[in-house]
Design an enzyme around this catalytic site. Structure first.
Site, PDB file in Angstrom:
ATOM      1  N   SER A 184      34.637  29.354  33.136  1.00 29.47           N
ATOM      2  CA  SER A 184      34.915  29.330  34.473  1.00 29.47           C
ATOM      3  C   SER A 184      37.016  29.548  34.372  1.00 29.47           C
ATOM      4  O   SER A 184      37.303  28.308  33.489  1.00 29.47           O
ATOM      5  CB  SER A 184      35.273  28.952  35.231  1.00 29.47           C
ATOM      6  OG  SER A 184      36.162  29.084  36.461  1.00 29.47           O
ATOM      7  N   ARG A 185      37.957  30.508  34.062  1.00 33.05           N
ATOM      8  CA  ARG A 185      39.201  30.331  33.690  1.00 33.05           C
ATOM      9  C   ARG A 185      39.806  29.183  35.279  1.00 33.05           C
ATOM     10  O   ARG A 185      41.261  28.548  34.468  1.00 33.05           O
ATOM     11  CB  ARG A 185      40.495  31.509  34.051  1.00 33.05           C
ATOM     12  CG  ARG A 185      39.606  32.623  33.195  1.00 33.05           C
ATOM     13  CD  ARG A 185      39.874  33.972  33.913  1.00 33.05           C
ATOM     14  NE  ARG A 185      38.597  35.078  33.070  1.00 33.05           N
ATOM     15  CZ  ARG A 185      38.854  36.113  33.930  1.00 33.05           C
ATOM     16  NH1 ARG A 185      39.517  36.639  34.943  1.00 33.05           N
ATOM     17  NH2 ARG A 185      37.661  36.955  32.960  1.00 33.05           N
ATOM     18  N   ASN A 186      39.372  28.943  36.192  1.00 35.90           N
ATOM     19  CA  ASN A 186      40.023  28.216  36.468  1.00 35.90           C
ATOM     20  C   ASN A 186      39.674  26.807  36.859  1.00 35.90           C
ATOM     21  O   ASN A 186      40.869  26.156  36.752  1.00 35.90           O
ATOM     22  CB  ASN A 186      39.435  29.127  38.411  1.00 35.90           C
ATOM     23  CG  ASN A 186      39.651  29.964  38.711  1.00 35.90           C
ATOM     24  OD1 ASN A 186      40.395  30.028  39.165  1.00 35.90           O
ATOM     25  ND2 ASN A 186      38.879  31.219  39.117  1.00 35.90           N
ATOM     26  N   GLY A 201      29.000  36.382  43.955  1.00 34.36           N
ATOM     27  CA  GLY A 201      27.623  35.624  43.875  1.00 34.36           C
ATOM     28  C   GLY A 201      27.726  34.587  41.681  1.00 34.36           C
ATOM     29  O   GLY A 201      28.704  35.777  41.180  1.00 34.36           O
ATOM     30  N   VAL A 253      43.571  36.029  33.687  1.00 30.68           N
ATOM     31  CA  VAL A 253      44.249  35.442  35.277  1.00 30.68           C
ATOM     32  C   VAL A 253      43.523  34.825  35.398  1.00 30.68           C
ATOM     33  O   VAL A 253      42.025  34.758  36.256  1.00 30.68           O
ATOM     34  CB  VAL A 253      44.795  36.430  36.372  1.00 30.68           C
ATOM     35  CG1 VAL A 253      45.614  36.293  36.835  1.00 30.68           C
ATOM     36  CG2 VAL A 253      44.582  37.586  35.915  1.00 30.68           C
ATOM     37  N   SER A 255      36.816  42.063  31.985  1.00 27.82           N
ATOM     38  CA  SER A 255      35.779  41.541  31.380  1.00 27.82           C
ATOM     39  C   SER A 255      34.536  42.016  32.713  1.00 27.82           C
ATOM     40  O   SER A 255      33.008  42.998  32.510  1.00 27.82           O
ATOM     41  CB  SER A 255      35.170  40.116  31.569  1.00 27.82           C
ATOM     42  OG  SER A 255      36.318  39.573  31.132  1.00 27.82           O
ATOM     43  N   LYS A 269      35.387  29.385  46.365  1.00 28.82           N
ATOM     44  CA  LYS A 269      35.567  28.524  44.895  1.00 28.82           C
ATOM     45  C   LYS A 269      36.340  28.231  44.032  1.00 28.82           C
ATOM     46  O   LYS A 269      36.171  27.711  43.412  1.00 28.82           O
ATOM     47  CB  LYS A 269      34.358  29.406  44.658  1.00 28.82           C
ATOM     48  CG  LYS A 269      33.942  30.226  44.074  1.00 28.82           C
ATOM     49  CD  LYS A 269      34.045  30.799  42.806  1.00 28.82           C
ATOM     50  CE  LYS A 269      33.967  31.602  42.182  1.00 28.82           C
ATOM     51  NZ  LYS A 269      34.562  32.277  40.546  1.00 28.82           N
ATOM     52  N   GLU A 273      42.481  32.951  38.329  1.00 30.59           N
ATOM     53  CA  GLU A 273      43.103  33.648  40.244  1.00 30.59           C
ATOM     54  C   GLU A 273      42.591  31.911  41.619  1.00 30.59           C
ATOM     55  O   GLU A 273      43.556  32.599  42.635  1.00 30.59           O
ATOM     56  CB  GLU A 273      42.078  34.985  40.898  1.00 30.59           C
ATOM     57  CG  GLU A 273      42.426  36.423  40.431  1.00 30.59           C
ATOM     58  CD  GLU A 273      41.123  36.904  40.849  1.00 30.59           C
ATOM     59  OE1 GLU A 273      39.572  36.936  40.172  1.00 30.59           O
ATOM     60  OE2 GLU A 273      41.344  37.830  41.066  1.00 30.59           O
ATOM     61  N   THR A 316      30.677  28.317  39.043  1.00 30.63           N
ATOM     62  CA  THR A 316      31.971  28.171  38.278  1.00 30.63           C
ATOM     63  C   THR A 316      32.549  25.854  38.089  1.00 30.63           C
ATOM     64  O   THR A 316      33.222  26.047  37.623  1.00 30.63           O
ATOM     65  CB  THR A 316      32.851  28.557  39.358  1.00 30.63           C
ATOM     66  OG1 THR A 316      32.558  29.353  40.028  1.00 30.63           O
ATOM     67  CG2 THR A 316      34.797  29.060  38.918  1.00 30.63           C
ATOM     68  N   LYS A 350      37.324  39.066  43.735  1.00 30.23           N
ATOM     69  CA  LYS A 350      37.294  38.042  44.222  1.00 30.23           C
ATOM     70  C   LYS A 350      38.039  36.611  44.644  1.00 30.23           C
ATOM     71  O   LYS A 350      39.160  36.224  43.166  1.00 30.23           O
ATOM     72  CB  LYS A 350      36.463  36.395  43.462  1.00 30.23           C
ATOM     73  CG  LYS A 350      35.036  36.434  43.040  1.00 30.23           C
ATOM     74  CD  LYS A 350      34.089  35.691  42.224  1.00 30.23           C
ATOM     75  CE  LYS A 350      32.509  36.387  42.380  1.00 30.23           C
ATOM     76  NZ  LYS A 350      32.239  35.943  41.170  1.00 30.23           N
TER      77      LYS A 350
HETATM   78  N1  LIG Z   1      34.779  37.861  34.470  1.00 22.82           N
HETATM   79  C1  LIG Z   1      33.884  37.306  35.232  1.00 22.82           C
HETATM   80  O1  LIG Z   1      33.395  36.811  34.623  1.00 22.82           O
HETATM   81  C2  LIG Z   1      34.098  37.619  36.315  1.00 22.82           C
HETATM   82  C3  LIG Z   1      32.751  38.024  37.421  1.00 22.82           C
HETATM   83  C4  LIG Z   1      32.633  38.223  38.810  1.00 22.82           C
HETATM   84  C5  LIG Z   1      33.793  38.600  39.734  1.00 22.82           C
HETATM   85  N2  LIG Z   1      35.076  38.995  38.743  1.00 22.82           N
HETATM   86  C6  LIG Z   1      36.447  39.056  38.812  1.00 22.82           C
HETATM   87  O2  LIG Z   1      37.055  40.087  39.225  1.00 22.82           O
HETATM   88  C7  LIG Z   1      37.770  40.403  39.120  1.00 22.82           C
HETATM   89  C8  LIG Z   1      38.868  40.625  37.744  1.00 22.82           C
HETATM   90  O3  LIG Z   1      38.206  39.795  36.755  1.00 22.82           O
HETATM   91  P1  LIG Z   1      37.914  40.028  34.895  1.00 22.82           P
HETATM   92  O4  LIG Z   1      37.336  39.264  34.243  1.00 22.82           O
HETATM   93  O5  LIG Z   1      37.962  41.283  35.044  1.00 22.82           O
HETATM   94  O6  LIG Z   1      39.733  40.561  34.449  1.00 22.82           O
HETATM   95  P2  LIG Z   1      40.222  39.965  33.356  1.00 22.82           P
HETATM   96  O7  LIG Z   1      41.197  39.210  32.922  1.00 22.82           O
HETATM   97  O8  LIG Z   1      38.869  40.112  32.249  1.00 22.82           O
HETATM   98  O9  LIG Z   1      40.882  41.879  32.771  1.00 22.82           O
HETATM   99  C9  LIG Z   1      42.012  41.866  33.927  1.00 22.82           C
HETATM  100  C10 LIG Z   1      42.092  43.458  34.189  1.00 22.82           C
HETATM  101  O10 LIG Z   1      42.675  43.793  34.926  1.00 22.82           O
HETATM  102  C11 LIG Z   1      43.916  44.759  34.545  1.00 22.82           C
HETATM  103  N3  LIG Z   1      45.144  44.072  34.876  1.00 22.82           N
HETATM  104  C12 LIG Z   1      46.247  43.527  34.520  1.00 22.82           C
HETATM  105  N4  LIG Z   1      47.057  43.474  35.372  1.00 22.82           N
HETATM  106  C13 LIG Z   1      46.953  44.840  36.242  1.00 22.82           C
HETATM  107  C14 LIG Z   1      48.249  45.643  37.591  1.00 22.82           C
HETATM  108  N5  LIG Z   1      48.896  45.157  37.553  1.00 22.82           N
HETATM  109  N6  LIG Z   1      47.477  46.439  37.513  1.00 22.82           N
HETATM  110  C15 LIG Z   1      46.481  46.928  37.810  1.00 22.82           C
HETATM  111  N7  LIG Z   1      45.124  46.209  36.251  1.00 22.82           N
HETATM  112  C16 LIG Z   1      45.509  45.349  35.716  1.00 22.82           C
HETATM  113  C17 LIG Z   1      43.800  44.929  32.999  1.00 22.82           C
HETATM  114  O11 LIG Z   1      43.893  45.476  32.513  1.00 22.82           O
HETATM  115  C18 LIG Z   1      42.596  44.037  33.201  1.00 22.82           C
HETATM  116  O12 LIG Z   1      41.514  45.418  32.502  1.00 22.82           O
HETATM  117  C19 LIG Z   1      38.727  39.468  38.946  1.00 22.82           C
HETATM  118  O13 LIG Z   1      39.106  39.218  41.181  1.00 22.82           O
HETATM  119  C20 LIG Z   1      37.496  38.090  38.860  1.00 22.82           C
HETATM  120  O14 LIG Z   1      37.652  36.886  39.822  1.00 22.82           O
HETATM  121  C21 LIG Z   1      34.844  38.194  37.845  1.00 22.82           C
END
Ligand SMILES: NC(=O)c1ccc[n+]([C@@H]2O[C@H](COP(=O)([O-])OP(=O)(O)OC[C@H]3O[C@@H](n4cnc5c(N)ncnc54)[C@H](O)[C@@H]3O)[C@@H](O)[C@H]2O)c1
Length: 350
Positions: free
Chosen positions: A256-258, A138, A284, A12, A193, A286, A250, A107
């Site tokens: 938020s998944r957490n 942020g 996930v 995402s 957080k 996290e 969050t 994060k």
């Molecule tokens: N989603 C949000 O709103 C958001 C906002 C800010 C920061 N983040 C941070 O961004 C990071 C990614 O989150 P997200 O929401 O995009 O995750 P997500 O759950 O939407 O997607 C997970 C991604 O990780 C990939 N993945 C899973 N296992 C993997 C592996 N072993 N090797 C490589 N890639 C793998 C998947 O293919 C997918 O592209 C996290 O650290 C999250 O905290 C997310």
């Protein structure tokens, strides 16, 4: 100026950021773990698995080859989950351009140990100088960024010129990117957080009310400051977007998944069941891994952080939410800002 940007991770967050950067006029290629994601983005300009409803600019391309993604790119935006970061960067490092900058948008904290994401990137990509590895964090739900809703973030880096360059790459009419020099604080805030969000979710799941939730956010911020200070962060950083800003987002609402993980547990689900329910949707939480890393750190440094401690005990040691609540309510109380006010280091007080 148009930059050549690789976005590592097509979940995402990577998808929302790729859209933002391409809308800003940059040349963007995404790396996707799944072939079908790369194929969907190239053929239909949509990510079939993450934010599938979002139309991506037609200029965004995708590949399942990390080497192809990062080759000749001046900017590498890293948006993979923390558990995958090291593996991804080990594969990316060899193909990086000599003058590349890296912007970590993950994060989390690597566990065992307590490695921040920029530290992991630095270990994998030894040719990248520290000043060219930045952290973006942020209050920023991917869905809202992709929908063009107003959002503010902070981009921290040791080299002010690199931080300003990153700022101008991301900044749009709806996406405000501030700069900062406190990389440690920005990364600790973004990671811790998630642990507090689990606690807030548990509180909400138990229907303990708004007062309890507000107390948790505030005392969670206090613990975040203690942890950050012990690692060398500037406490003021936590009054910013990657501290209180992200905590408010969050811990209070939405996607938020957490927070969801906590809520399921607060409603009576077993932690393993709640974790696998979230995992089944391909996501996930996290904060669970971060809780493990934080617990190791507070133990080794003798920091009192009862909320983080209790989240760890609920997730991994069988403590029930009602028992946890009783423990928090019977804490021996001292001065509110006790051990973070001047001169009261180390951080062992309540
Ligand atoms: N989603 C949000 O709103 C958001 C906002 C800010 C920061 N983040 C941070 O961004 C990071 C990614 O989150 P997200 O929401 O995009 O995750 P997500 O759950 O939407 O997607 C997970 C991604 O990780 C990939 N993945 C899973 N296992 C993997 C592996 N072993 N090797 C490589 N890639 C793998 C998947 O293919 C997918 O592209 C996290 O650290 C999250 O905290 C997310």
């Amino acid at each position: 100026m148009q930059e050549k940007i690789a976005v590592l991770g097509s979940g995402s967050w990577g998808t929302a950021l790729a859209k933002l950067l391409a809308d800003n006029g940059h040349d963007v290629i995404m790396w996707a773990l799944e072939e079908e994601v790369a194929e969907g983005i190239n053929a239909r300009h949509r990510n079939p698995l993450y934010l599938p409803e979002v139309d991506l600019p037609r200029t965004v391309r995708a590949t399942a080859s990390i080497g192809e993604a990062v080759k000749s790119r001046g900017v590498v935006v890293s948006a993979v989950p923390s558990h995958a970061l090291r593996g991804v960067w080990e594969r990316a490092a060899g193909a990086l351009s000599a003058d590349a900058i890296a912007i970590s948008c993950t994060k989390g904290i690597e566990s065992p140990g307590f490695k921040r994401m920029t530290e992991v990137i630095a270990e994998c990509a030894r040719a990248l100088p520290e000043g060219r590895i930045l952290a973006l964090s942020g209050p920023s739900f991917a869905k809202e960024v992709a929908a063009g809703r107003p959002t503010s973030v902070v981009i921290a880096g040791k080299d002010p010129a690199a931080a300003r360059r990153a700022q101008s790459i991301f900044r749009s009419r709806r996406f405000l990117a501030f700069t900062a020099s406190d990389v440690i604080g920005v990364e600790v805030g973004g990671a811790v957080k998630n642990v507090i969000a689990i606690a807030a979710g548990i509180t909400d799941g138990m229907k303990l009310g708004f007062n309890a939730r507000a107390s948790l956010i505030t005392r969670g911020l206090y613990e975040m400051i203690k942890i950050g200070k012990a690692l060398g962060a500037n406490p003021l950083t936590f009054a910013g977007l990657s501290g209180i800003g992200d905590l408010v987002l969050t811990c209070t609402e939405g996607f938020s998944r957490n927070h969801l993980l906590g809520r399921l547990i607060g409603e009576g689900a077993r932690p393993e069941g709640a974790l696998s329910e979230i995992g089944r949707s391909g996501m996930v939480a996290e904060g669970a891994e971060t809780a493990r890393a934080v617990r190791g750190l507070i133990e080794s440094k003798g920091i009192k952080a009862p909320i983080c401690e209790i989240v760890h005990r609920i997730l991994f040691e069988g403590l029930s939410p009602p028992e946890a609540m009783e423990m928090l309510l019977s804490l021996d109380l001292g001065e509110e800002m006790g051990s973070i006010t001047a001169g009261s280091y180390p951080l062992t007080g309540t």
